[in-house]
Design an enzyme around this catalytic site. Sequence first.
Site, PDB file in Angstrom:
ATOM      1  N   HIS A  45      -7.086   9.846  -1.318  1.00 26.97           N
ATOM      2  CA  HIS A  45      -7.760   9.914  -0.015  1.00 26.97           C
ATOM      3  C   HIS A  45      -6.981  10.622   1.083  1.00 26.97           C
ATOM      4  O   HIS A  45      -7.459  10.690   2.228  1.00 26.97           O
ATOM      5  CB  HIS A  45      -8.142   8.502   0.455  1.00 26.97           C
ATOM      6  CG  HIS A  45      -6.966   7.659   0.855  1.00 26.97           C
ATOM      7  ND1 HIS A  45      -6.466   6.667   0.063  1.00 26.97           N
ATOM      8  CD2 HIS A  45      -6.190   7.665   1.963  1.00 26.97           C
ATOM      9  CE1 HIS A  45      -5.446   6.088   0.664  1.00 26.97           C
ATOM     10  NE2 HIS A  45      -5.256   6.685   1.824  1.00 26.97           N
TER      11      HIS A  45
ATOM     12  N   HIS B 232       0.848  -1.191   0.000  1.00 26.57           N
ATOM     13  CA  HIS B 232       0.000   0.000   0.000  1.00 26.57           C
ATOM     14  C   HIS B 232       0.885   1.243   0.000  1.00 26.57           C
ATOM     15  O   HIS B 232       1.655   1.465   0.927  1.00 26.57           O
ATOM     16  CB  HIS B 232      -0.901  -0.009   1.236  1.00 26.57           C
ATOM     17  CG  HIS B 232      -1.833   1.152   1.288  1.00 26.57           C
ATOM     18  ND1 HIS B 232      -1.575   2.272   2.038  1.00 26.57           N
ATOM     19  CD2 HIS B 232      -3.019   1.376   0.681  1.00 26.57           C
ATOM     20  CE1 HIS B 232      -2.571   3.133   1.897  1.00 26.57           C
ATOM     21  NE2 HIS B 232      -3.447   2.613   1.084  1.00 26.57           N
TER      22      HIS B 232
ATOM     23  N   ASP C 238       0.582   5.324  -0.385  1.00 27.89           N
ATOM     24  CA  ASP C 238      -0.228   6.533  -0.525  1.00 27.89           C
ATOM     25  C   ASP C 238       0.379   7.407  -1.611  1.00 27.89           C
ATOM     26  O   ASP C 238       1.577   7.722  -1.576  1.00 27.89           O
ATOM     27  CB  ASP C 238      -0.276   7.297   0.797  1.00 27.89           C
ATOM     28  CG  ASP C 238      -1.168   6.624   1.824  1.00 27.89           C
ATOM     29  OD1 ASP C 238      -2.181   6.037   1.409  1.00 27.89           O
ATOM     30  OD2 ASP C 238      -0.868   6.687   3.024  1.00 27.89           O
TER      31      ASP C 238
ATOM     32  N   ASP D 218      -8.101   2.094   2.556  1.00 24.19           N
ATOM     33  CA  ASP D 218      -7.656   3.115   3.514  1.00 24.19           C
ATOM     34  C   ASP D 218      -8.410   4.427   3.373  1.00 24.19           C
ATOM     35  O   ASP D 218      -7.864   5.493   3.635  1.00 24.19           O
ATOM     36  CB  ASP D 218      -6.143   3.355   3.338  1.00 24.19           C
ATOM     37  CG  ASP D 218      -5.553   4.131   4.501  1.00 24.19           C
ATOM     38  OD1 ASP D 218      -6.084   4.019   5.614  1.00 24.19           O
ATOM     39  OD2 ASP D 218      -4.573   4.852   4.291  1.00 24.19           O
TER      40      ASP D 218
END
Length: 838
Positions: A529, A203, A205, A324
């Site tokens: 996000h 993951h 970001d 997330d």
Amino acid sequence: EAVVEEFRPAEVGESFGPTWETCWFKVELSIPPEWEGREVHFIWESDGECMVWRDAQPVQGLTKEGEKTSYILTSSLKESEPHSLTLYVELACNGLFGAGKGSMIAPPDPDRRVTLNKVELVVFNRDVYELLVDLEILLDMAQHLGEEDQRSFQALYTANQMVNVCDVMDPSTFPAARDLAAAFFSQRNGESQHTIHAMGHCHIDSAWLWPYEETIRKCARSWVTVIRLMEHNRELTFACSQLRPTFVLWQAQQFEWVRTWYPGLYTQIQDFVAKGQFIPVGGTWVEMDGNLPSGESMVRQFLQGQKFFQEQFGRICSEFWLPDTFGYSAQLPQLMRGCGIQRFLTQKLSWNLVNAFPHHTFFWEGIDGSRVLTHFPPGDSYGMRGLVEEVLKTVRNNKDKGRVNHSAFLFGFGDGGGGPTQKMLDRMKRMSDTDGLPRVQISTPDQLFSVLEKESSQLCTWVGELFLELHNGTYTTQAQIKKGNRECERILHDVEVLSTLAVAQDSVFQYPASQLQRLWRLLLLNQFHDVLPGSCIQLVVEDALQYYTEIRRTGARLQEEAVESLCRDLLQPKAGSTESTLVVNTLPWERTEVISRPEPDGTEPLALVTVPSMGYALVREPLLPSQPVSVMKQEDGSITMANGVIAVCLDMMGHLTSLRLLDSERESVPDGCYANQFALFDDVPLYWDAWDVMDYHLETRKPVTTLLKPLEITLAGGLRGSVRFSLQVGKSSTLTQEIILDATCPYLRFQTQVEWKEAHKFLKVEFPVQVRSTNATYEIQFGHLQRPTHWNTSWDWARFEVWAHKWLDLSEHGFGVALLNDCKYGASAHRNVLSLSL
């Protein structure tokens, strides 16, 4: 570029920086010939994130925080292999989680230095490593299975026997110790044991505690490391079948970055995708916020993502992967189904602060009745380490025991990248089918969801939004980002409408498809996000605002070009014709509104015009309203305005003391109450400033009462009436508002400008209304949603601050009041008070 630079000597213990700088190291290695037949590693330990380059290609990401500090030069040195070689190490002067000052989640320290701690060429003793992993699993089973489980004692005594057999100074004793462990791990489970589907997960970001630019390198560092893992784990035995380890990656934008900046690495990724080991999931351009993007933006997220995966990998995604994000709109199931997706995975609702979500595997039903099979990994994380404690939690925590017997286990360092490690794989290899633990098999999203679909007959259904009871502040944080998102969504809508009409009318006009795709992708990127919610560092905010500026600038030019093509004949002045104004309506209903008409002399006189749906009108003589706007100042300083549709009264503070719908003579403001009441709240959350606002902030409400400039008339009526006033907010901030009523208009407009200089404060505007309803209605993507106005249950009061798009409405039979906005998302409706968070 780095290779041709001049290099100076560097020493272990030396520091480099400052933050966000990049340092390159040239490393010349000479492997002793007596190491032939041995496994040789290059060790590099430093603060910061590193990439090893060999023969001008990235070969290994290194980060101490991600437990990756070695690059395998050879698994068994051969005489024919080169014993001397040159590597280059690219050091980014920031950590896996940025460079927070004082704590991880904090603004970056601009002067942080990173230290080079260790650089070594070593022989790796794999026998010792394997022995240590055996002992780790046994001791963890002894600790976490508990005294009531005889298997925990078996694990403890096996470890004890291994210690007795093993002489650390005599490698010849290691095999006997390992045989004891192998005998223990080979004792199999029964057929009813729960099966864990382990998937390597990375993951990253797209921006958060680091800027977009650094994410590009994070992707390369993480993904090249994954490729090395796959090369070194070609045949691992899991659950009696030989499977290669598979790794799950998503976000088309990140693939596009790697394709552009690391083409050699991207070619390798494509090869592993074809082999079924690299598995693109998600289906969207980025891992977007699940609440704030418009319906059209969400469709474009899927369109751009699925299109990219189809073009680059020959397949679209059948799973939507959004682990997330801070809540999930009730419209998402319909959008997923429309984009070829029937499966959904997330885990964020495990963060709920008030109510534990009751399911891990269930059907999620949207506002139109569309359903998708949804799975939350019961371990409540997408960053597992492959530990005994984690696989036991996955089983014990599962809220759907008995309904399904399979669940996901996502392992790998995440958020800042990193991904899986060799040790994680080796731990799970030992737990693949060992009595006392759930079965652990390396799997794929398709394998997991396929078996869940077969077991789905007993699953429950959750209807409506998946509301995260935390991070409510992200609906309001960073007001300029929120404003930029809404404006750019509108601009791109208008450009597409006008360009489509132009194409239909003018065969010469070229639809700006490539330019629109570029602008959409910029907007979609900013809907990541941690960007649109505002939970990112200032560097990211600056990048986002620049992207909005680019969309506005290019969008305005494309809009002008489309209008010129669409209305070319109308824009040509004709001899003898009177001056006229071209007015375009890009919305799908006829509109009669007051507009400003720009004149050659720079003035902008007002005009009342009617323009058809998705069309235009040439205005020469403006319409006359059936009843002009009247504006009257009363003896007490209050001001009344009316236009034949509604009548309002405002006091000197700008409070709305009366709002009447003239047809019904229904008063909207309760007696003794003020609407348009600004209120300031303390904002000191339990956890994170940018994310959170807590329910107890409501106990600190202070009405804004300091008047700087009393209410005054700015337009005296006719086509438009308006008034203006100014307030002091808190210690240092000011608020100026113009309140406008146009002829024939059924609503009152508030143009509000705030010079915000407060810290740990929250500004809202409140509208108490004379309407009674147990539910308020909020606009969401392509629809609306009702939420309770009472706090009967913990599920109700956990929604003390919610999100909405362009309106919220409180209605009873035959009457209601709506509060509209053009750039806000945070809102609430408690009892009869509509509130907008500013």
